[in-house]
Design an enzyme around this catalytic site. Structure first.
Site, short mmCIF file in Angstrom:
data_model
loop_
_atom_site.label_atom_id
_atom_site.label_comp_id
_atom_site.label_asym_id
_atom_site.label_seq_id
_atom_site.Cartn_x
_atom_site.Cartn_y
_atom_site.Cartn_z
N LYS A 71 0.85 -1.20 0.00
CA LYS A 71 0.00 0.00 0.00
C LYS A 71 0.88 1.24 0.00
CE LYS A 71 -3.91 2.06 2.54
NZ LYS A 71 -4.81 1.92 3.70
N SER A 146 -9.65 2.14 3.01
CA SER A 146 -8.78 2.86 2.09
C SER A 146 -7.81 1.96 1.32
CB SER A 146 -7.99 3.91 2.87
OG SER A 146 -7.15 3.28 3.84
N SER A 170 -10.01 -0.28 7.17
CA SER A 170 -9.45 -0.09 5.82
C SER A 170 -8.81 -1.31 5.20
CB SER A 170 -8.42 1.05 5.83
OG SER A 170 -9.07 2.29 5.97
#
Length: 479
Positions: A71, A146, A170
């Site tokens: 990420k 996210s 997330s």
């Protein structure tokens, strides 16, 4: 190479048997990402020259030569790290996050950085400077957020595993939306050193994969003490794969009434089916109450936004990151750089947090939220006195359409109502596929006591072995 039907064990065997080389695996992975990602936009940066480590030991290191997605809020030395924000669009770190250093020691291969909501603030991966990511099951739906880029990269078969971060759901919400497994470890189980901070008392790095065992293998590597992070526990890290393949007979399973009341129709049926699977296998099912669930969303958004407003003060256009042009003085540099560099959702949270921390509002908002957080923690402590694990839906609905909720922040925030509590309480939580609802994946959330990720893996693996959801191919990826 597409990984829809692969896992870490299968790739490790191919590498050991010489069926494929680590160099070719890296090249094929990048090639597949370039082709597949035209549809889903899961990546911000792809390393065209990705290379495996030298002197790979496939027998010793399960992750040796295995491509892993990262990420884009996790610092990587020499690889651009943007947090999906304009303000960091050209930031090139000069050090590695601790989790990256540990993965390098395990000889994993890094192929790039995945898309996300800017600074991890969002539930749909639409709040990205680099455009929205699409759900591999339906290209008109969001992948959640996210960590939507990491989830979509795994679900579409671009990689077998990815790192994400979880501040209020997330990892788990995107895992549910994309039909994969995702785990947020206990706060303090994994070092946050090198994770771009959002809410420092809530943030936790975790893992996403199609197979439960793959996440266990990665967590084995990244968990544990770190001299750079004072919040990391010194507790010994067990072999999480040792909890797999077990039965659940006698396991005390709590099902919160408030969580089940939040869903209905096909979603409730899908979750109840998985609970019945546990019951039929000998688990003891107990209906319980988490009475402060109705307060979790306002509590979380006050605490998280307050911490974010503090953490994001460092982005000022002076030290690093984007600097606005045509400025007249120092104040102008600050104002214009932040106004132009941050997206709308980030600015919204900074303003909310700054207000909650202001002299006139502190007692009424931030202090009160901190007190309610304590009550939420006590709810969980009470349940775990008589139960081993808590299960329920991960989300109230399947993935929604792109553009459907982005203009309604309150509706978007309520997506986190079932996942936030685990962050506020600091307990481990995961989402495992629970079937399809209206043709889209649904997730079963599993929570356990602090530092009891083993029980989470045990239950998730049992569910996975029963429904074999990993055998399904995302409909958006079918030719």
């Amino acid at each position: 190479m597409n990984y829809l039907n692969e896992n870490i064990d299968s790739l490790n065997k191919k590498l050991q048997d010489g069926e494929i080389t680590a160099e070719d695996l890296a090249k094929e992975t990048v090639k597949n990402i370039k082709e597949t990602d035209k549809k889903i936009n899961a990546w911000i940066t792809v390393d065209d020259d990705a290379k495996p480590a030298e002197n790979l030991d496939f027998a010793k290191n399960k992750l040796a030569g295995i491509p892993i997605a990262i990420k884009d809020n996790i610092i990587t030395n020499g690889m651009k790290t943007t947090a999906a924000s304009h303000i960091l669009c050209n930031y090139m770190p000069v050090y590695d996050a601790t989790v990256i250093s540990k993965l390098k020691k395990a000889q994993a291969t890094f192929v790039g950085k995945t898309n996300m909501d800017e600074f991890a603030m969002g539930s749909s991966t639409e709040h990205s400077y680099y455009g929205a990511t699409r759900n591999p099951w339906d290209l008109e739906k969001v992948p959640g957020g996210s960590s939507g880029g990491s989830a979509a990269a795994v679900a579409s078969g671009e990689v077998v595993a990815a790192l994400g971060s979880d501040t209020g759901g997330s990892i788990r919400q995107p895992a549910a939306f994309n039909g994969i497994f995702g785990i947020k470890p206990t706060y303090g189980r994994v070092s946050r050193w090198g994770l771009i901070a959002f809410g420092s008392s809530l943030d936790q790095i975790g893992v996403m994969s199609k197979r439960v065992k793959d996440s266990a293998e990665v967590l084995n590597v990244i968990a544990g003490p770190d001299e750079h992070d004072a919040t990391v526990s010194e507790k010994e890290v067990p072999d999480f794969t040792s909890f797999l393949g077990q039965d659940v007979k006698g396991l005390r399973v709590a099902v919160p009434k408030e969580y089940m009341d939040a869903v209905d129709g096909e979603m409730r049926d899908a979750i109840q089916k998985q609970i019945d699977v546990l019951k039929d296998a000998g688990a003891v099912i107990n209906e319980v109450s988490l009475p402060h669930t109705k307060y979790v969303v306002p509590t979380y958004y006050i605490v998280a936004s307050s911490e974010a407003s503090s953490n994001l003060q460092r982005y000022d256009g002076i030290r690093y990151g984007y600097r606005a042009k045509d400025t007249k003085n120092l104040l102008d540099v600050y104002v214009k750089s932040r106004s132009e560099g941050f997206g709308d959702e980030v600015k919204r949270r900074i303003m909310l947090g700054s207000f909650a921390l202001s002299a006139g509002a502190y007692d009424e908002f931030f202090k009160k939220a901190a007190q309610v957080r304590t009550l939420i923690c006590r709810d969980f402590e009470k349940i775990f006195e008589e139960n081993d694990v808590i299960v329920g839906p991960t989300t109230t609905e399947p993935a929604f359409g792109i553009g459907e909720e982005i203009s309604d922040p309150i509706k978007m925030y309520n997506n986190d109502i079932l996942t936030i509590s685990a962050n506020l309480a600091g307990i481990p939580a995961a989402s495992v596929p629970a079937g399809l609802v209206d043709g889209m994946p649904a997730g079963l959330q599993i929570m356990a006591k602090r530092f009891d990720e083993g029980t989470v893996f045990k239950v998730a693996d049992f569910i996975e072995r029963n429904n074999k959801f990993y055998e399904k191919t995302p409909t958006g990826m079918e030719d």
